[in-house]
Design an enzyme around this catalytic site. Sequence first.
Site, PDB file in Angstrom:
ATOM      1  N   GLU A 184     -17.406  -0.027   3.478  1.00  0.00           N
ATOM      2  CA  GLU A 184     -16.060   0.372   3.041  1.00  0.00           C
ATOM      3  C   GLU A 184     -16.046   1.735   2.362  1.00  0.00           C
ATOM      4  O   GLU A 184     -16.992   2.100   1.673  1.00  0.00           O
ATOM      5  CB  GLU A 184     -15.528  -0.691   2.072  1.00  0.00           C
ATOM      6  CG  GLU A 184     -14.149  -0.399   1.514  1.00  0.00           C
ATOM      7  CD  GLU A 184     -13.633  -1.520   0.632  1.00  0.00           C
ATOM      8  OE1 GLU A 184     -12.744  -1.264  -0.196  1.00  0.00           O
ATOM      9  OE2 GLU A 184     -14.126  -2.662   0.762  1.00  0.00           O
ATOM     10  N   GLU A 217      -7.546   2.219   1.685  1.00  0.00           N
ATOM     11  CA  GLU A 217      -6.875   1.899   0.425  1.00  0.00           C
ATOM     12  C   GLU A 217      -6.358   3.134  -0.297  1.00  0.00           C
ATOM     13  O   GLU A 217      -5.463   3.033  -1.133  1.00  0.00           O
ATOM     14  CB  GLU A 217      -7.797   1.107  -0.499  1.00  0.00           C
ATOM     15  CG  GLU A 217      -8.974   1.892  -1.057  1.00  0.00           C
ATOM     16  CD  GLU A 217      -9.850   1.044  -1.971  1.00  0.00           C
ATOM     17  OE1 GLU A 217      -9.817   1.281  -3.196  1.00  0.00           O
ATOM     18  OE2 GLU A 217     -10.555   0.154  -1.469  1.00  0.00           O
ATOM     19  N   HIS A 234     -17.360   3.349  -1.888  1.00  0.00           N
ATOM     20  CA  HIS A 234     -16.465   3.902  -2.914  1.00  0.00           C
ATOM     21  C   HIS A 234     -16.296   5.415  -2.801  1.00  0.00           C
ATOM     22  O   HIS A 234     -16.107   6.113  -3.796  1.00  0.00           O
ATOM     23  CB  HIS A 234     -16.992   3.537  -4.306  1.00  0.00           C
ATOM     24  CG  HIS A 234     -15.925   3.476  -5.355  1.00  0.00           C
ATOM     25  ND1 HIS A 234     -15.331   4.602  -5.871  1.00  0.00           N
ATOM     26  CD2 HIS A 234     -15.342   2.431  -5.983  1.00  0.00           C
ATOM     27  CE1 HIS A 234     -14.432   4.267  -6.795  1.00  0.00           C
ATOM     28  NE2 HIS A 234     -14.425   2.938  -6.866  1.00  0.00           N
ATOM     29  N   HIS A 276      -6.284  -4.309   1.382  1.00  0.00           N
ATOM     30  CA  HIS A 276      -6.771  -4.124   0.011  1.00  0.00           C
ATOM     31  C   HIS A 276      -5.635  -4.494  -0.922  1.00  0.00           C
ATOM     32  O   HIS A 276      -4.462  -4.272  -0.619  1.00  0.00           O
ATOM     33  CB  HIS A 276      -7.162  -2.660  -0.184  1.00  0.00           C
ATOM     34  CG  HIS A 276      -7.512  -2.285  -1.587  1.00  0.00           C
ATOM     35  ND1 HIS A 276      -6.556  -1.869  -2.507  1.00  0.00           N
ATOM     36  CD2 HIS A 276      -8.697  -2.234  -2.235  1.00  0.00           C
ATOM     37  CE1 HIS A 276      -7.154  -1.589  -3.652  1.00  0.00           C
ATOM     38  NE2 HIS A 276      -8.449  -1.799  -3.510  1.00  0.00           N
ATOM     39  N   ASP A 292     -19.120  -1.680  -0.456  1.00  0.00           N
ATOM     40  CA  ASP A 292     -18.166  -0.624  -0.795  1.00  0.00           C
ATOM     41  C   ASP A 292     -18.916   0.626  -1.243  1.00  0.00           C
ATOM     42  O   ASP A 292     -19.515   0.655  -2.311  1.00  0.00           O
ATOM     43  CB  ASP A 292     -17.242  -1.118  -1.916  1.00  0.00           C
ATOM     44  CG  ASP A 292     -16.066  -0.192  -2.156  1.00  0.00           C
ATOM     45  OD1 ASP A 292     -16.032   0.909  -1.568  1.00  0.00           O
ATOM     46  OD2 ASP A 292     -15.166  -0.561  -2.935  1.00  0.00           O
ATOM     47  N   ASP A 295      -3.015  -0.948   1.396  1.00  0.00           N
ATOM     48  CA  ASP A 295      -2.630  -1.713   0.205  1.00  0.00           C
ATOM     49  C   ASP A 295      -1.113  -1.734   0.131  1.00  0.00           C
ATOM     50  O   ASP A 295      -0.476  -0.686   0.049  1.00  0.00           O
ATOM     51  CB  ASP A 295      -3.218  -1.068  -1.049  1.00  0.00           C
ATOM     52  CG  ASP A 295      -3.041  -1.924  -2.295  1.00  0.00           C
ATOM     53  OD1 ASP A 295      -1.893  -2.356  -2.564  1.00  0.00           O
ATOM     54  OD2 ASP A 295      -4.021  -2.163  -3.007  1.00  0.00           O
TER      55      ASP A 295
END
Length: 241
Positions: free
Chosen positions: A72, A98, A48, A148, A46, A121
Amino acid sequence: PSPKATKLGTGGPHPFSGNPSDIERLVKMVRDTREKNGPDYTIMFDAHCAVPPPMLIQLAAALQPYDILFLEEVAVPGNIEVFKRLKEQIRVPMATGERDRTIWGMIPYLQERCIDILQPDVGHTGGISQVKKIATLAETYMVPLAPHNTCSELGLSASIHVAASIPLFLIHEGYLDGHIMPPGVARKNWDVDKDGNASLPQGPGLGVEMDEAMMAKVAADPNRKFKWPTPTYSDGSVRDY
């Protein structure tokens, strides 16, 4: 992490410079995990939305030998040109979604063919119906979903319902450690086995029973009042969590 998979990451945004030492620290996490768990173990990384594109291109190249499932959150949503730029350079599968909220947020990734896996999500993007619509759009481009979810057993059960009903389901992110909602507030009736596979929710609706008395107790606990993270860099400037 599950017995068969884990997600590593940057640990949130940092003042990355792209120096070799920055990249090596992140690569070492992946290399050590691969060496410890072997070739059949699934690793995701990730970013982020925290790694500058030039550094991310270098990082992705360095991660290639360790066969991660996907990279990700490669960039902050909103500028599709950045995702296109990264897709031109990066040979590791990339995932995002997400932080995107609707079918209209997802479709540019598909039209521009710049994301390999979508991660909607169910708690953020409009519920079961909206995720099903995203899955149908993604299917037309042969893009799988890796949903997610950070919505406790309640939201996770809803998302698993969706995952069981779509053709290109890849893997599901979820947390059953009570860090969102204490165990027992939402009583699910499915389990995750030793291989990391979830059984299907049973019964009417989502198949989850809510303990309203326990929920009221949790809501009244001042120690569990949610506060949005407000981290800063060493110079005091605000950063993402």
